[in-house]
Scaffold this active site. Structure first.
Site, PDB file in Angstrom:
ATOM      1  CD  GLU A 115      19.145 -24.047 -16.292  1.00 15.64           C
ATOM      2  OE1 GLU A 115      17.903 -24.477 -15.896  1.00 15.64           O
ATOM      3  OE2 GLU A 115      19.991 -24.634 -15.732  1.00 15.64           O
TER       4      GLU A 115
ATOM      5  CG  ASP B  36      -0.247  -0.117   2.621  1.00 16.58           C
ATOM      6  OD1 ASP B  36       0.629   1.011   2.705  1.00 16.58           O
ATOM      7  OD2 ASP B  36      -0.481  -0.947   2.958  1.00 16.58           O
TER       8      ASP B  36
END
Ligand code: GLA
Length: 748
Positions: free
Chosen positions: A614, A534
């Protein structure tokens, strides 16, 4: 001047670049809302028509004039029990048990700069960025003074509001509800967009017609919650991303809240945002005041895209106070999904060594480094390093990490405690529990009573000592359960209705002091992922871990929903292992990086387990992140599509403020045989300018290797901004599970 007072008509006109907000003091002194919408000049008083709807009562002075009723009048801050049957903003209970409030204008002031909100985070303004309007109203018979604050940020199209209620009578009274504001919207065909969810699936968008009656978006969890974000949008029925009227209401608050949306008998809409009134009781002795949290309002006549961008810019520039907000964030490696509680120094160092070799900047040691914390059942609260796991303590580990050329970050969860901890054994009354009852447990932990200053003080000392005594560059501040058994052993009976709010004031106080004292530390918020995402938390934390769901495909909708309110610079996002720990899904590592890069970017897996290919991919990802970091963090964000079951991809775009560069991201979420081609129409470019397609990275195979179809050519070369926006570009057909594309344009 963005705030005008039109004396003759007693109208306040608040102008921003593209919006106008008007209200008027009427003949009885009520503060009547007139208009919030696209910028206009002059008075809009003609929009208010007294109309008799029947069964709408009249103030005594107007008893012979049935059209005048508070029940049908748009208002700035309605009282209660005095003629308005819609949702009240304030419910005060006087010493004699009576309850009623009806505020009338007393005075006003227009000031340069932005007002402040006592005890809570709120927006701030630099130099000439904002003006403040303060309107004082009163209900002397009820012994109440109401101060309404309006902050007008002209360039940002943002209006902030807050209220302060003062007991000006001779007796104690109690506030049973005290909302931050009221926004009445008398006309229009509005729909409500809100962002619901759950742990591992936060901020899912729902768009529904506003129905007659009251719809409530709320949390009673003591946190703004995974379940409903303290934010909503009213959008006219025909409003889309690019077109139409919409208006956002965002609370700057992290505790229990409610946002009521009422459609009344005349079709008018009322929105009342504020602290949740369930279990809220706030006594005010004569002379005392109560301060509400702040609300951020924005309006756009250019669709949801502009509304979101208004919030993004405002949160970055006028809410987040951290020095890190506008700085490139470190690429981090977090050990949580790599090790969970099962680690020691060697394990952490092995991850750090690999991370450093791949170009990672910072190692975060997550949960499990302290006390007897080997599972979620013990140790929380004992913020002392576990030397069995980490011999030589934190400093030794930090030195080794630093020697590898990386900075060090640490996980803490200050507001919580396990029963099985030395801290709880020493202070059993410092947790929230109900007298005579076994406490309700969450993750086998209890919530500390942050309404008690001594608890805040203790944590300030402990966390402060950690930060002082160790070279810690980053803190992950977690909060892993919601509040129950809300009762403080330190407060008398008549103050128990304050505990929820005092709790969050205690958290703000602690954060204010710690972030103020250690401004160079990058604080990341977290609450089981995005359970306290928030605007108030963003005032302290420039970034918040967006969700505990790290699956890139799930993250697409979570980050998409989050983007309606919050900037990408605030979205904590990592590349994690596959099969993913939350869903079992496998997504190519480069697609995982495309998604995590639309956030603060980092890794959360055991890098030692990656293949050489990777690892090579990770090096490339980090290089790309450095290339695009400023554009992603500070550019304008465009949702090119909304997630939709029928749509097999999601696309989004960043454009720098000066329109010189842009990054387009596409993830194929559902590969199909014989798939229709994807055409993307870009946004935000300068239509008159020419753009060179500088990078076209495809992560996945182009075309089905089995088919003899001629390959769709990759887009290339130079195109006009208008051509890219109005005509668009067509992607080659991609093959396999979850391929993705990043396309980077530079203006010539
Ligand atoms: C929460 C966080 C995770 C991790 C764990 C540790 O769930 O969201 O990222 O830090 O706590 O217990």
């Amino acid at each position: 001047m963005s705030i005008l007072f039109l004396k003759n008509e007693k109208i306040f006109a608040l102008h921003t670049k593209k919006t106008t907000y008007e209200m008027q003091v009427d003949e009885l002194g009520h503060l009547r809302h007139l208009y919030y919408g696209r910028r206009v000049s002059g008075s809009l008083s003609h929009l208010y028509h007294p109309a008799d709807y029947g069964f709408s009562p009249n103030p005594y002075e107007k008893r012979l004039q049935t059209g005048y009723s508070l029940d049908t009048m748009p208002q700035e801050y309605p009282g209660c029990n005095q003629g308005d049957f819609r949702v009240s903003a304030l419910v005060p209970r006087a010493g004699d048990g009576s309850c009623g409030a009806d505020f009338c204008y007393e005075s006003h002031e227009i000031l340069e700069g932005k007002y402040t909100v006592e005890g809570m985070p709120s927006a701030f303004a630099r130099e000439t960025e904002a003006q403040t309007l303060i309107v004082k109203l009163a209900d002397p018979a009820a012994g109440l003074e109401l101060t309404l604050y309006y902050g007008v940020f002209e360039e940002r199209d943002m209006i902030t509001r807050a209220a302060r209620i003062k007991n000006i009578g001779g007796q104690e009274l109690t506030l049973e509800k005290a909302a931050s504001a009221c926004l009445d919207v008398p006309f229009g065909d509005w729909e409500l967009l809100h962002f619901h969810g759950r742990h591992l699936m936060e901020r899912q968008i729902e768009r529904i017609p506003v129905m007659h009656g009251i719809q409530t978006i709320s949390s009673r969890r003591g946190a703004s919650s995974h379940h409903h974000n303290p934010f909503l949008i009213l959008a006219e029925h025909e409003t889309t991303e690019k077109y139409g009227d919409c208006c956002g209401v965002m609370l700057v608050y992290s505790g229990s809240y409610r946002l009521d949306v009422e459609k009344d008998q005349s079709g008018g809409i009322r929105v009342v945002p504020g602290i949740h009134d369930e279990m809220f009781r706030w006594p005010l002795t004569p002379g005392e005041s109560f301060q509400t949290p702040e609300v951020l309002l924005t309006f756009s006549h250019e669709g949801l895209e502009t509304l979101s961008q208004n919030y993004h810019r405002f949160i970055r520039k006028n809410i987040c106070r951290s020095r890190w907000t506008e700085k490139k964030r470190p690429v981090l490696i977090n050990n949580w999904e790599a090790t969970y509680f099962d680690f020691d120094t060697d394990k952490i160092i092995s991850i750090a060594r690999e991370a450093s070799a791949l170009g990672v900047d910072l190692l975060v040691l997550d949960d499990g480094w302290f006390g007897g914390r080997n599972s979620e059942h013990q140790g929380l609260g004992d913020w002392i390093v576990n030397e069995e796991k980490l011999p030589g303590g934190l400093n030794r580990l930090i030195e080794e990490v630093n020697r590898l050329g990386m900075r060090f970050g640490l996980w803490i969860e200050p507001e919580m405690v396990n029963e099985d901890s030395d801290f709880y054994r020493a202070h059993p009354d410092w947790a929230l529990t109900l007298p005579g009852k076994a406490p309700t447990m969450g993750r086998d932990q209890l919530v500390l009573d942050m309404s008690r200053p001594e608890v805040v003080e203790y944590l300030y000392e402990r966390i402060g000592a950690l930060l002082r005594n160790h070279r810690i560059d980053y803190i992950k501040w977690d909060m892993n359960r919601n509040m129950t058994d809300v009762y403080s052993r330190a407060l008398p009976a008549q103050n128990q209705g304050q505990v929820f709010h005092r709790y969050i004031l205690g958290v703000y106080d602690l954060l204010e002091r710690l972030t103020g004292q250690f401004p160079e530390v990058l604080f990341e918020g977290c609450a089981g992922g995005g359970g306290r995402f928030d605007a108030a938390m963003l005032s302290y934390f420039p970034q918040i871990w967006c969700s505990d769901d790290t699956d890139a495909i799930e993250r697409l909708t979570i980050q998409h929903g989050t983007s309606f309110a919050y900037p990408v610079s605030a979205v904590g996002a990592h590349v994690s292992a596959c099969p993913n720990h939350q869903t079992g899904r496998t997504v190519p590592i480069d697609t995982r990086a495309v998604v995590a890069m639309s956030g603060t970017f980092g890794y959360e897996l055991d890098l030692n387990l990656l293949t050489e290919a990777e690892k090579e991919a990770v090096r490339g990802q980090i290089t790309r992140f450095h290339r695009y970091a400023d554009l992603i963090r500070e550019g304008d964000y465009f949702r090119l599509e909304n997630p939709d079951d029928r749509l097999p991809y999601l696309a989004w775009q960043f454009v720098s403020e000066d329109q010189t560069e842009s990054l387009v991201n596409v993830v194929i979420t559902h590969s199909r045989g014989n798939a229709p081609l994807v055409r993307l129409r870009l946004r935000g470019l300068d239509p008159q300018a020419e753009y060179r397609l500088a990078v076209f990275d495809v992560f996945g195979a182009i075309g089905n290797p089995e088919s003899k179809e001629a390959e769709t050519p990759e887009p290339s070369g130079i195109s006009g901004g208008d051509a890219l926006m109005y005509g668009g570009l067509v992607l080659p057909r991609l093959y396999g599970d979850y391929p993705s594309v990043q396309i980077y344009f530079r203006r010539l």
